[in-house]
Scaffold this motif. Sequence first.
Motif, mmCIF file in Angstrom:
data_model
loop_
_atom_site.group_PDB
_atom_site.id
_atom_site.type_symbol
_atom_site.label_atom_id
_atom_site.label_comp_id
_atom_site.label_asym_id
_atom_site.label_seq_id
_atom_site.Cartn_x
_atom_site.Cartn_y
_atom_site.Cartn_z
ATOM 1 N N ARG A 196 2.251 1.794 -3.510
ATOM 2 C CA ARG A 196 1.242 2.370 -4.399
ATOM 3 C C ARG A 196 1.066 3.855 -4.129
ATOM 4 O O ARG A 196 0.984 4.681 -5.063
ATOM 5 C CB ARG A 196 -0.082 1.644 -4.218
ATOM 6 C CG ARG A 196 -1.199 2.148 -5.142
ATOM 7 C CD ARG A 196 -2.482 1.405 -4.883
ATOM 8 N NE ARG A 196 -2.936 1.574 -3.497
ATOM 9 C CZ ARG A 196 -3.993 0.940 -2.991
ATOM 10 N NH1 ARG A 196 -4.681 0.084 -3.736
ATOM 11 N NH2 ARG A 196 -4.339 1.139 -1.735
ATOM 12 N N ASP A 197 1.049 4.217 -2.844
ATOM 13 C CA ASP A 197 0.899 5.615 -2.463
ATOM 14 C C ASP A 197 2.113 6.434 -2.934
ATOM 15 O O ASP A 197 1.959 7.567 -3.421
ATOM 16 C CB ASP A 197 0.740 5.725 -0.944
ATOM 17 C CG ASP A 197 0.589 7.171 -0.480
ATOM 18 O OD1 ASP A 197 -0.351 7.843 -0.943
ATOM 19 O OD2 ASP A 197 1.424 7.614 0.328
ATOM 20 N N HIS A 228 1.964 7.289 -6.651
ATOM 21 C CA HIS A 228 1.009 8.377 -6.892
ATOM 22 C C HIS A 228 1.621 9.719 -6.487
ATOM 23 O O HIS A 228 1.508 10.717 -7.226
ATOM 24 C CB HIS A 228 -0.274 8.109 -6.119
ATOM 25 C CG HIS A 228 -1.263 9.237 -6.192
ATOM 26 N ND1 HIS A 228 -1.972 9.534 -7.336
ATOM 27 C CD2 HIS A 228 -1.643 10.162 -5.251
ATOM 28 C CE1 HIS A 228 -2.752 10.595 -7.108
ATOM 29 N NE2 HIS A 228 -2.563 10.982 -5.854
ATOM 30 N N ARG A 229 2.262 9.753 -5.326
ATOM 31 C CA ARG A 229 2.860 10.999 -4.843
ATOM 32 C C ARG A 229 4.033 11.439 -5.716
ATOM 33 O O ARG A 229 4.272 12.645 -5.896
ATOM 34 C CB ARG A 229 3.302 10.823 -3.398
ATOM 35 C CG ARG A 229 2.132 10.793 -2.409
ATOM 36 C CD ARG A 229 2.509 10.113 -1.112
ATOM 37 N NE ARG A 229 3.731 10.678 -0.550
ATOM 38 C CZ ARG A 229 4.461 10.052 0.389
ATOM 39 N NH1 ARG A 229 4.096 8.861 0.828
ATOM 40 N NH2 ARG A 229 5.544 10.624 0.861
ATOM 41 N N ARG A 277 0.829 -1.208 0.000
ATOM 42 C CA ARG A 277 0.000 0.000 0.000
ATOM 43 C C ARG A 277 0.861 1.255 0.000
ATOM 44 O O ARG A 277 0.542 2.236 -0.681
ATOM 45 C CB ARG A 277 -0.922 -0.008 1.225
ATOM 46 C CG ARG A 277 -2.023 -1.061 1.175
ATOM 47 C CD ARG A 277 -2.983 -0.901 2.334
ATOM 48 N NE ARG A 277 -4.054 -1.890 2.298
ATOM 49 C CZ ARG A 277 -3.973 -3.105 2.812
ATOM 50 N NH1 ARG A 277 -2.850 -3.496 3.409
ATOM 51 N NH2 ARG A 277 -4.988 -3.944 2.735
ATOM 52 N N THR A 278 1.957 1.227 0.741
ATOM 53 C CA THR A 278 2.849 2.387 0.759
ATOM 54 C C THR A 278 3.510 2.581 -0.596
ATOM 55 O O THR A 278 3.669 3.713 -1.070
ATOM 56 C CB THR A 278 3.921 2.220 1.850
ATOM 57 O OG1 THR A 278 3.294 2.049 3.116
ATOM 58 C CG2 THR A 278 4.827 3.449 1.916
ATOM 59 N N ALA A 306 6.723 6.797 5.657
ATOM 60 C CA ALA A 306 6.227 7.018 4.300
ATOM 61 C C ALA A 306 7.003 8.105 3.569
ATOM 62 O O ALA A 306 6.629 8.479 2.462
ATOM 63 C CB ALA A 306 4.749 7.387 4.348
ATOM 64 N N HIS A 326 3.600 13.631 5.598
ATOM 65 C CA HIS A 326 3.608 12.186 5.811
ATOM 66 C C HIS A 326 4.575 11.798 6.927
ATOM 67 O O HIS A 326 5.445 12.585 7.314
ATOM 68 C CB HIS A 326 3.971 11.460 4.508
ATOM 69 C CG HIS A 326 3.003 11.707 3.393
ATOM 70 N ND1 HIS A 326 3.118 12.777 2.538
ATOM 71 C CD2 HIS A 326 1.895 11.022 3.007
ATOM 72 C CE1 HIS A 326 2.124 12.747 1.655
ATOM 73 N NE2 HIS A 326 1.370 11.698 1.918
#
Length: 290
Positions: A27-28, A31-32, A24-25, A101, A97
């Motif tokens: 994927r995040d 995006h970032r 999940r990190t 992250a 964040h």
Amino acid sequence: MFDEPVSRRIVVGDIEGWSSRDSRTQRDLRHRLREVLNRAFTESQLPWREWADIAVSAADRGDGLLIMIPPDVSIVRLLDPFVDRVAVALRHDRHLHSDWARMRLRLAIHDGEVLPEGSGWAGHDVIEACRLVDAEPLRQALRDEPEADVAVIVSERVHRAAVRDGYGNIRPETFTEVDVVVKTYQARAWVHVPGIGIAQPSSPRKEPAAVNGTHQDGSRKKPGMPPDDEDDHHTEGDYRAPTDNAVSYGARFNATKIEMTVSGGNVILGGRQGRVVGRDNQENHGGRVG
């Protein structure tokens, strides 16, 4: 029709510490990363949206982006102001964040000839850009500067075209020459960490050492005495050694002897003068202060 290569500016960005993050990190972070680069391009007044059809996300890299930029964009602008805008965007992202992250970026900038291939690109210059972003000296630069959010490496071609002569606000002295060896690839490149490697202010000038009591400027001043233009009426014999934790001085003004002691942040005037306590309070002792 024969295949022909096209000229492109090549930017490769990889997220540091990718494999240590959960899915999940990851994927995040992807995006970032797009948001960070979009913000940097926009603030650099580079037409990011107009490149949508040629800016390619390299899915096989996983942890980063491979971006192809038209050759009519000056290579100088990818270093100034784009690199600094990336650093600012990453710093802004960092404030939003947790440390876990946090996104730190390795950025490679190259220039060369590439072949369009389906939805991607092929060619030795693409390989070179990808090798540069994986270079150990670039990774080491981030390890050496834990507060840095981005480290940049430029190829010799880019260095020669934009960095060497210091175009724009580029400072060649902030780029460090390194040897890159990745698999069978070997080359010379230059590493730059925005905000790092800038010359530090020089140390305060020290008083030249005295030789036989005489300084290099020919004076015979003792340590702690005022500058030349303030001690015209002082004589060397009036200065006595400090005692305890106080520093005492003595002088003559015309026929009046003045003694001054500096102790605990206070200046004490003795003799026929008064006593000054702190900066504002005055207590007279047989004389007038001022």
